[in-house]
Design a protein around this motif. Structure first.
Motif, PDB file in Angstrom:
ATOM      1  N   VAL A  26     -11.085 -38.780  49.306  1.00 34.77           N
ATOM      2  CA  VAL A  26     -11.009 -36.801  48.421  1.00 34.77           C
ATOM      3  C   VAL A  26      -9.127 -36.476  47.892  1.00 34.77           C
ATOM      4  O   VAL A  26      -8.345 -36.789  47.242  1.00 34.77           O
ATOM      5  CB  VAL A  26     -11.459 -36.005  49.356  1.00 34.77           C
ATOM      6  N   THR A  27      -8.785 -37.279  49.366  1.00 35.97           N
ATOM      7  CA  THR A  27      -7.017 -37.007  49.538  1.00 35.97           C
ATOM      8  C   THR A  27      -6.731 -38.074  47.840  1.00 35.97           C
ATOM      9  O   THR A  27      -5.869 -37.338  46.885  1.00 35.97           O
ATOM     10  CB  THR A  27      -6.643 -37.544  50.002  1.00 35.97           C
ATOM     11  N   VAL A  28      -7.429 -39.393  47.990  1.00 36.83           N
ATOM     12  CA  VAL A  28      -6.319 -40.020  46.634  1.00 36.83           C
ATOM     13  C   VAL A  28      -6.898 -39.974  45.894  1.00 36.83           C
ATOM     14  O   VAL A  28      -6.729 -40.180  44.409  1.00 36.83           O
ATOM     15  CB  VAL A  28      -6.241 -41.893  47.242  1.00 36.83           C
ATOM     16  N   LEU A  29      -8.659 -39.681  45.602  1.00 41.72           N
ATOM     17  CA  LEU A  29      -9.373 -39.251  43.775  1.00 41.72           C
ATOM     18  C   LEU A  29      -8.314 -38.081  43.359  1.00 41.72           C
ATOM     19  O   LEU A  29      -8.098 -37.595  41.943  1.00 41.72           O
ATOM     20  CB  LEU A  29     -10.012 -39.174  44.542  1.00 41.72           C
ATOM     21  N   PHE A  30      -8.061 -36.834  43.969  1.00 44.16           N
ATOM     22  CA  PHE A  30      -7.231 -36.156  43.403  1.00 44.16           C
ATOM     23  C   PHE A  30      -6.070 -36.811  42.917  1.00 44.16           C
ATOM     24  O   PHE A  30      -5.824 -35.906  42.008  1.00 44.16           O
ATOM     25  CB  PHE A  30      -6.649 -34.850  44.215  1.00 44.16           C
ATOM     26  N   GLY A  31      -5.586 -37.373  43.052  1.00 43.62           N
ATOM     27  CA  GLY A  31      -4.289 -38.327  42.959  1.00 43.62           C
ATOM     28  C   GLY A  31      -4.727 -38.709  41.481  1.00 43.62           C
ATOM     29  O   GLY A  31      -4.198 -38.875  40.280  1.00 43.62           O
ATOM     30  N   ALA A  32      -5.899 -39.558  41.664  1.00 45.31           N
ATOM     31  CA  ALA A  32      -6.001 -40.766  40.667  1.00 45.31           C
ATOM     32  C   ALA A  32      -6.437 -39.441  39.833  1.00 45.31           C
ATOM     33  O   ALA A  32      -6.290 -40.163  38.459  1.00 45.31           O
ATOM     34  CB  ALA A  32      -7.306 -42.189  41.521  1.00 45.31           C
ATOM     35  N   VAL A  33      -6.991 -38.674  39.711  1.00 43.11           N
ATOM     36  CA  VAL A  33      -8.054 -38.019  38.284  1.00 43.11           C
ATOM     37  C   VAL A  33      -6.546 -37.294  37.915  1.00 43.11           C
ATOM     38  O   VAL A  33      -6.987 -37.372  36.678  1.00 43.11           O
ATOM     39  CB  VAL A  33      -9.072 -36.517  39.199  1.00 43.11           C
ATOM     40  N   ALA A  34      -5.662 -36.907  38.726  1.00 39.74           N
ATOM     41  CA  ALA A  34      -4.338 -36.332  37.729  1.00 39.74           C
ATOM     42  C   ALA A  34      -4.133 -37.673  36.426  1.00 39.74           C
ATOM     43  O   ALA A  34      -3.982 -37.280  35.757  1.00 39.74           O
ATOM     44  CB  ALA A  34      -3.997 -35.854  38.487  1.00 39.74           C
ATOM     45  N   ALA A  35      -3.688 -38.735  37.437  1.00 39.63           N
ATOM     46  CA  ALA A  35      -2.931 -39.628  36.598  1.00 39.63           C
ATOM     47  C   ALA A  35      -4.161 -40.304  35.211  1.00 39.63           C
ATOM     48  O   ALA A  35      -3.831 -40.483  34.083  1.00 39.63           O
ATOM     49  CB  ALA A  35      -3.227 -40.669  37.261  1.00 39.63           C
TER      50      ALA A  35
END
Length: 457
Positions: free
Chosen positions: A12-21
């Motif tokens: 969940v943590t890394v997906l928030f960053g990935a979704v932003a990119a």
């Protein structure tokens, strides 16, 4: 806490960053027509708004393996998100196409690290036996960006202007930063591996020269770019501290998956630039309507990731990828014969499903047979190759549109899809078991049995 449970908060943590990119790419694609008119830019210049971002991503991706070893994934993750957020805010404040290109390059420096860090963090947490399933779930959530990005971008551009397309990525970045302190894994091991400064100059410099030559920069730049990349390759094969570890290509599964990542980069990113402009300038659609036509492609990919993730762990990569590419290619052909938004939206749903089915075994093949210690460098190398393809595809589409118009560019899009289908021959025909780690001196897989892991079941 079990390994299966503990991966959830990390994901969940890394997906928030990935979704932003990922959101950034789809949001900006819909905004290109509006910013072209507002800033008085040519199609070629607008193409560089996307190409500069991709090139910056490509330039910084090779630093992922080195920086993770030197500073730890957690510190690099925070820095990458911070740079990405700063670039997004500055892009929203751009006063000319030149300043926008510069700020997009800055944003790309951050975005270039976010996506490979997401991959390597999840690959480490999942282990080889669950890679396909984890990639499937990650891909499903990742498709929130392709589905919502074009629609959200259209709403923002039509309602408040193109600058808001850049600011829309701020909330997920801030959420990722807030969760990082609680959930992102901490690491204690550090590497003393030196930074390949010469490689950092040769590889990005050569790529910029080649792509600028593709946009009309001349033969001399193409020769210079080719020479710089050749020198980089020769150096990298002779050094253990190369910016990109080319010795990983001795692993056949990694080699085939990475070649296909390049092909996917060309095939998916080029149309990502072309189609919004085509729908708005030739089809007469608003930004929102163009976003609604494009959104089904993300829905198709999301469905494919949901249904195929577990299967990708059991089936050979080549037939699954070939089947997906065949569907994606067939769904690209209607663009040559119709401009009806409803029909195009339907074909994009099928195209997204096809490319989604194909991309899962390709992504898993990259890591399948590598030792855990090599995953950061493998993520770096494969992402570099994919972004090179993405930049080449975007520059190619911009050049074709500027020189010949939309119809020839659509034909090129179909040809690229067919080439992607044919390229699946490079994938391994069988699942294969994990290979031994590369020898530190030669880069070739060793034959030492203790290094081998059990086959994935």
């Amino acid at each position: 806490m079990s390994a299966r449970t503990s991966i959830v908060p990390i994901a969940v943590t890394v997906l928030f960053g990935a979704v932003a990119a990922l959101l950034d790419t789809t949001l900006v694609a819909v905004a290109l027509n509006a910013l072209q008119a507002d800033l008085g830019a040519s199609v070629t210049a607008v193409g560089w708004v996307s190409t500069a971002y991709i090139l910056a991503m490509t330039a910084v991706i090779p630093l992922v393996g080195w920086s993770v070893g030197r500073f730890g994934a957690r510190g690099v993750w925070v820095a990458a998100l911070g740079v990405f957020l700063l670039g997004a805010v500055l892009s929203a404040c751009a006063w000319s196409v030149g300043s926008l290109i510069a700020f997009r390059a800055l944003q790309g420096l951050g975005g270039g690290m976010v996506l490979p860090l997401t991959q390597v963090t999840l690959a480490r947490a999942a282990g080889p036996e669950r890679l396909g399933r984890v990639m499937g779930v990650v891909g499903l959530f990742g498709q929130l960006a392709p589905v919502t990005g074009p629609v959200l971008g259209g709403l923002l551009v039509d309602g408040w202007g193109w600058r808001w397309a850049f600011l829309a990525t701020a909330p997920p970045v801030l959420a990722a930063l807030a969760m990082t302190g609680r959930w992102f894994p901490r690491e204690t091991e550090r590497s003393s591996r030196p930074l390949d400064v010469a490689g950092l100059v040769l590889l990005p410099g050569g790529l910029v020269a080649l792509l600028y030559a593709l946009s009309g920069g001349g033969v001399a730049l193409a020769v210079l770019g080719g020479a710089m990349i050749t020198i980089f390759g020769v150096r990298a094969l002779r050094r253990s501290d190369a910016l990109v570890d080319l010795r990983l290509f001795a692993d056949p599964s990694f080699r085939g998956g990475t070649v296909m990542m390049f092909v996917l980069g060309v095939t998916t990113w080029g149309p990502m630039f072309l189609l919004p402009l085509y729908l708005q300038q030739r089809g007469g659609l608003s930004s929102l309507d163009a976003g609604l036509v494009l959104a089904p492609q993300g829905v198709g990919m999301g469905l494919a990731f949901l249904l195929v993730g577990r299967v990708a762990d059991r089936l050979p990569p080549r037939p699954l990828a070939a089947a997906g590419m065949a569907v994606g290619t067939a769904a690209t052909v209607p663009f040559l014969f119709t401009s009806d938004p409803v029909l195009l939206g339907t074909t994009l749903l099928a195209r997204g499903a096809g490319f989604g089915v194909a991309s899962l075994p390709i992504a898993a093949a990259i890591y399948r047979t590598l030792p855990k210690a090599a995953m950061a460098h493998a993520s770096s190398a494969s992402n570099v190759v994919q972004r090179i393809g993405a930049a080449a595809g975007t520059a190619l589409m911009a050049a074709v549109v500027a020189a010949a118009g939309f119809e020839p560019a659509l034909l090129v899009m179909v040809v690229l899809a067919a080439v992607a289908l044919a390229s699946t021959i490079v994938l391994r025909p069988t699942p294969g078991g994990p290979a031994a780690p590369p020898d530190s001196a030669t880069g070739r897989p060793t034959d030492s049995e203790p290094h081998r892991r059990p086959r994935c079941r």
